[in-house]
Design a protein around this motif. Sequence first.
Motif, PDB file in Angstrom:
ATOM      1  N   ALA A  70       0.833  -1.206   0.000  1.00 19.76           N
ATOM      2  CA  ALA A  70       0.000   0.000   0.000  1.00 19.76           C
ATOM      3  C   ALA A  70       0.866   1.255   0.000  1.00 19.76           C
ATOM      4  O   ALA A  70       0.531   2.255  -0.652  1.00 19.76           O
ATOM      5  CB  ALA A  70      -0.931  -0.007   1.205  1.00 19.76           C
ATOM      6  N   LEU A  71       1.991   1.214   0.711  1.00 14.55           N
ATOM      7  CA  LEU A  71       2.909   2.349   0.718  1.00 14.55           C
ATOM      8  C   LEU A  71       3.500   2.566  -0.674  1.00 14.55           C
ATOM      9  O   LEU A  71       3.606   3.707  -1.146  1.00 14.55           O
ATOM     10  CB  LEU A  71       4.020   2.113   1.738  1.00 14.55           C
ATOM     11  CG  LEU A  71       5.119   3.185   1.801  1.00 14.55           C
ATOM     12  CD1 LEU A  71       4.523   4.536   2.192  1.00 14.55           C
ATOM     13  CD2 LEU A  71       6.213   2.767   2.774  1.00 14.55           C
ATOM     14  N   VAL A  72       3.872   1.474  -1.330  1.00 14.44           N
ATOM     15  CA  VAL A  72       4.387   1.579  -2.697  1.00 14.44           C
ATOM     16  C   VAL A  72       3.326   2.174  -3.626  1.00 14.44           C
ATOM     17  O   VAL A  72       3.626   3.028  -4.466  1.00 14.44           O
ATOM     18  CB  VAL A  72       4.843   0.191  -3.201  1.00 14.44           C
ATOM     19  CG1 VAL A  72       5.179   0.237  -4.690  1.00 14.44           C
ATOM     20  CG2 VAL A  72       6.041  -0.297  -2.406  1.00 14.44           C
ATOM     21  N   SER A  73       2.080   1.732  -3.473  1.00 14.64           N
ATOM     22  CA  SER A  73       0.989   2.257  -4.283  1.00 14.64           C
ATOM     23  C   SER A  73       0.781   3.751  -4.030  1.00 14.64           C
ATOM     24  O   SER A  73       0.567   4.526  -4.963  1.00 14.64           O
ATOM     25  CB  SER A  73      -0.298   1.485  -3.985  1.00 14.64           C
ATOM     26  OG  SER A  73      -1.400   2.037  -4.660  1.00 14.64           O
ATOM     27  N   PHE A  74       0.839   4.157  -2.760  1.00 17.92           N
ATOM     28  CA  PHE A  74       0.658   5.566  -2.408  1.00 17.92           C
ATOM     29  C   PHE A  74       1.754   6.432  -3.014  1.00 17.92           C
ATOM     30  O   PHE A  74       1.483   7.496  -3.592  1.00 17.92           O
ATOM     31  CB  PHE A  74       0.651   5.715  -0.888  1.00 17.92           C
ATOM     32  CG  PHE A  74       0.679   7.141  -0.409  1.00 17.92           C
ATOM     33  CD1 PHE A  74      -0.469   7.912  -0.416  1.00 17.92           C
ATOM     34  CD2 PHE A  74       1.861   7.710   0.040  1.00 17.92           C
ATOM     35  CE1 PHE A  74      -0.440   9.236   0.008  1.00 17.92           C
ATOM     36  CE2 PHE A  74       1.897   9.024   0.469  1.00 17.92           C
ATOM     37  CZ  PHE A  74       0.748   9.790   0.458  1.00 17.92           C
ATOM     38  N   LEU A  75       3.006   5.982  -2.900  1.00 21.78           N
ATOM     39  CA  LEU A  75       4.126   6.753  -3.440  1.00 21.78           C
ATOM     40  C   LEU A  75       4.065   6.831  -4.966  1.00 21.78           C
ATOM     41  O   LEU A  75       4.367   7.872  -5.553  1.00 21.78           O
ATOM     42  CB  LEU A  75       5.452   6.134  -2.992  1.00 21.78           C
ATOM     43  CG  LEU A  75       5.735   6.182  -1.489  1.00 21.78           C
ATOM     44  CD1 LEU A  75       7.036   5.462  -1.172  1.00 21.78           C
ATOM     45  CD2 LEU A  75       5.780   7.622  -0.984  1.00 21.78           C
ATOM     46  N   ALA A  76       3.655   5.728  -5.607  1.00 21.17           N
ATOM     47  CA  ALA A  76       3.537   5.720  -7.065  1.00 21.17           C
ATOM     48  C   ALA A  76       2.431   6.668  -7.520  1.00 21.17           C
ATOM     49  O   ALA A  76       2.587   7.396  -8.516  1.00 21.17           O
ATOM     50  CB  ALA A  76       3.269   4.306  -7.570  1.00 21.17           C
TER      51      ALA A  76
END
Length: 270
Positions: A70-76
């Motif tokens: 989810a953190l990767v998705s948010f940053l992307a």
Amino acid sequence: MGRGRTTFFDAIAALPWPVGLGVGVCGYLAIAHGIPLLFARADALGTAFRDTHPFMPLAWVFLGLCALAALVSFLAARRRRRLLESRTGLESIAALGWRDFERLVGEAFRRRGYTVEETGLGGADGGIDLVLRREGKRTLVQCKQWRREKVPVNVVREMYGLLAHHRADAVRIAALGGFTADAAKFAEGKPIELIDGAALLGMIREVQAKGAAPISVPPRIEPVLSGDVASDSAVPSCPKCEAVMVRRNNSRTAETFWGCSMFPVCRGTR
């Protein structure tokens, strides 16, 4: 250049970050509390779960994995948002690498209500770069960041072949340098939309104007890449489709006029 096999982490990271986090919480509750309830009626297993609960580490691992995805998705998502909001003209689009150019095109369609899948199947040389979904229809997108070269007819013909192969509904090709006359002629009457640099810039300005976050870089006047786009602050809307219009030059008379940014799909002028 394909992306390869999609892992569980990749699948969660491709979801909107609140959805990915919700999957993690639901999975944690199912593993940490659902499994003990499932075996609560068995005396031996029930006692084992009450004393040790061997699946608790797995529950935390699942939650942590989903939280990281989810953190990767948010940053992307934040990177794509800033990428779109910081484009101020054709020159700033041309300065992008081919991968960021794909992300920019995908974000422009995402802001217009499409679900966007970044396939990674095209790479720097071409192919299917994005798959758009809306109202039950699938659209294949190829992105060409050729700055001084027009897309020839064979590229459009190949994408039209992929349309039938993948059983999609339409094809769109975004090319910064535009298309040859043969390519435009081949696309006529087919479910193919050709998006040149001026049309792409019009899409970006349109979604920027629809309540997007403020641009994080100071505005500046940039040189126009091909003389198509004006830097006027007051840009009229197309009288036919109400899209953003751009400045164009008449090659015969050298006079300037307003043309629809969705050309050749729309040929409205002012």
